[in-house]
Design an enzyme around this catalytic site. Structure first.
Site, short mmCIF file in Angstrom:
data_model
loop_
_atom_site.label_atom_id
_atom_site.label_comp_id
_atom_site.label_asym_id
_atom_site.label_seq_id
_atom_site.Cartn_x
_atom_site.Cartn_y
_atom_site.Cartn_z
N THR A 1 2.67 -13.50 7.01
CA THR A 1 4.10 -13.52 6.48
C THR A 1 4.91 -13.24 8.08
O THR A 1 5.84 -14.00 8.00
CB THR A 1 4.11 -12.41 5.73
N ASP B 1 8.00 -6.69 9.69
CA ASP B 1 6.61 -6.75 9.52
C ASP B 1 6.09 -7.01 8.10
O ASP B 1 6.70 -6.85 7.21
CB ASP B 1 5.96 -5.53 10.21
N GLY B 2 4.82 -7.31 7.99
CA GLY B 2 4.15 -7.41 6.82
C GLY B 2 3.62 -6.08 6.12
O GLY B 2 3.63 -4.98 7.04
N GLY C 1 -2.48 -2.81 8.25
CA GLY C 1 -3.74 -3.00 9.28
C GLY C 1 -4.69 -4.15 8.98
O GLY C 1 -5.84 -4.47 9.67
N GLY C 2 -4.38 -4.67 7.55
CA GLY C 2 -5.42 -5.93 7.50
C GLY C 2 -5.57 -7.01 8.49
O GLY C 2 -7.02 -7.33 8.43
N GLU D 1 1.58 -1.71 15.52
CA GLU D 1 2.52 -1.94 14.37
C GLU D 1 3.15 -0.80 14.16
O GLU D 1 4.31 -0.47 14.09
CB GLU D 1 1.98 -2.35 13.08
N LYS E 1 1.74 -8.08 -2.93
CA LYS E 1 1.54 -6.83 -2.19
C LYS E 1 2.24 -5.55 -2.69
O LYS E 1 1.73 -4.41 -2.43
CB LYS E 1 2.30 -6.89 -0.73
O1 DER Z 1 -1.92 -5.81 9.40
C1 DER Z 1 -0.98 -5.97 8.89
O2 DER Z 1 -0.23 -4.74 8.55
C2 DER Z 1 -0.16 -6.85 8.56
O3 DER Z 1 1.14 -6.77 8.21
C3 DER Z 1 -1.06 -7.86 7.55
O4 DER Z 1 -1.90 -7.16 6.77
C4 DER Z 1 0.01 -8.44 6.34
O5 DER Z 1 -0.86 -9.69 6.19
P1 DER Z 1 -0.20 -11.00 5.59
O6 DER Z 1 1.12 -11.15 6.04
O7 DER Z 1 -1.04 -12.24 6.27
O8 DER Z 1 -0.53 -10.90 4.11
#
Ligand code: DER
Length: 228
Positions: free
Chosen positions: A31, A84-85, A98-99, A106, A124
Site C-alpha cells: 500500500t 505507512d501501511g 511488521g508483516g 517504521e 486491515k
Molecule cells: O510491514 C508493515 O507494517 C507494512 O506496513 C505492511 O505489513 C502492510 O502491508 P501491505 O500494505 O502490503 O498490506
C-alpha cells in the site's frame, strides 16, 4: 483485484495531505508502494516539492526511482508526516505492523514524525488486534530465549523463513531475525508491549500504540478517514 483497488484508493487519498516543502516519512509494503509511486508522479510533473526518508531499503529504492528527493538521517530531523501501511488497525487506531519486516525503521520514523497517517484496504480494519501474528525483530543470539519467553506469554512464535527455502531465515534490513508470534487475540496490547520491552534481544515489536494520528481505509463503497 478489489483489495488492490482499495490499496490504490487509500494511497491516492493520502496525497491530499501532502504540501510543498514537507519532510515525509515513507512507509513499507504494497500500500505504501502505491503511495510512493503516486507521490513520485506528483513530484515529477511539478505539482509537489518534498523531501523524504524511507522505512526500508525497498521503499528507498522505489522512492529514488520515482524521482523523490531523499534525506539521510541527521540530528534534529523531524518529519511533518509519515504515510505507512498496517497489517491490522483497531477502532482506537492501535496497530499491528511488521508483516513486511520493516517494523524497526517504521517505528523509528513514525516516532520522529509529527503525525503518522495509515493507509489501508478494508481487510486491515479489525474490532480487536491479534488475528494477525505479531512480528518481532530479534538479535540472532537471543532467539532461543525469545522463543521461550513468547511461549511463556501464551504466544506461538514462529521464526520467519524464506518462502522458497524453509531452511533460510529472513533477515531484516538490519540483518536481524524476524519472529511472528501467534496469539489469536490481544485483549490488552499495552500490557503485552510492556512485557515485550523487558525481554532482552527483542529489538522491536509490531505493536504501534498511540502513534497513528488517522487512518485512510478504503472500502468498495468509498474511503473513510478514521481517527482514534
Ligand atoms: O510491514 C508493515 O507494517 C507494512 O506496513 C505492511 O505489513 C502492510 O502491508 P501491505 O500494505 O502490503 O498490506
Amino acid at each position: 483485484t478489489q483489495r488492490e483497488k482499495e490499496k490504490q484508493l487509500a494511497a491516492a487519498t493520502a496525497l491530499r495531505w501532502i504540501r510543498d516543502g514537507m519532510l515525509l516519512g515513507l512507509g513499507s509494503g504494497s500500500t505504501a508502494a502505491y503511495f510512493i509511486n503516486s507521490l513520485g508522479e506528483a513530484v515529477r510533473n511539478g505539482q509537489l516539492q518534498v523531501q523524504a526518508t524511507a522505512t526500508s531499503h525497498a521503499s528507498d529504492a522505489l522512492a529514488r526511482k520515482a524521482g523523490i528527493a531523499m534525506l539521510e538521517p541527521r540530528r534534529g530531523l523531524r518529519f511533518d508526516l509519515t504515510v505507512d501501511g498496517a497489517d491490522e488497525l483497531d477502532p482506537q487506531l492501535r496497530l499491528i505492523k511488521g508483516g513486511g519486516g520493516a517494523l524497526l525503521r517504521e517505528k523509528i520514523i513514525a516516532t520522529a514524525s509529527d503525525a503518522l497517517l495509515i493507509i489501508a484496504d478494508s481487510s486491515k480494519a479489525v474490532p480487536q488486534l491479534g488475528r494477525f501474528p505479531l512480528p518481532l525483530e530479534i538479535v540472532p543470539f537471543a532467539l532461543p530465549w525469545v522463543l521461550d519467553a513468547m511461549e511463556a506469554l501464551g504466544g506461538a512464535p514462529v521464526l520467519r523463513t524464506d518462502p522458497n527455502d524453509a531452511q533460510t531465515a529472513v533477515q531484516s534490513d538490519q540483518g536481524n531475525l524476524l519472529v511472528d508470534c501467534h496469539f489469536n487475540a490481544l485483549p490488552d496490547p499495552a500490557q503485552l508491549a510492556e512485557h515485550l520491552q523487558r525481554i532482552p534481544g527483542i529489538v522491536e515489536h509490531g505493536l504501534f500504540l498511540g502513534l497513528a494520528r488517522a487512518a485512510v481505509v478504503a472500502r468498495e463503497e468509498g474511503v473513510m478517514l478514521l481517527r482514534p
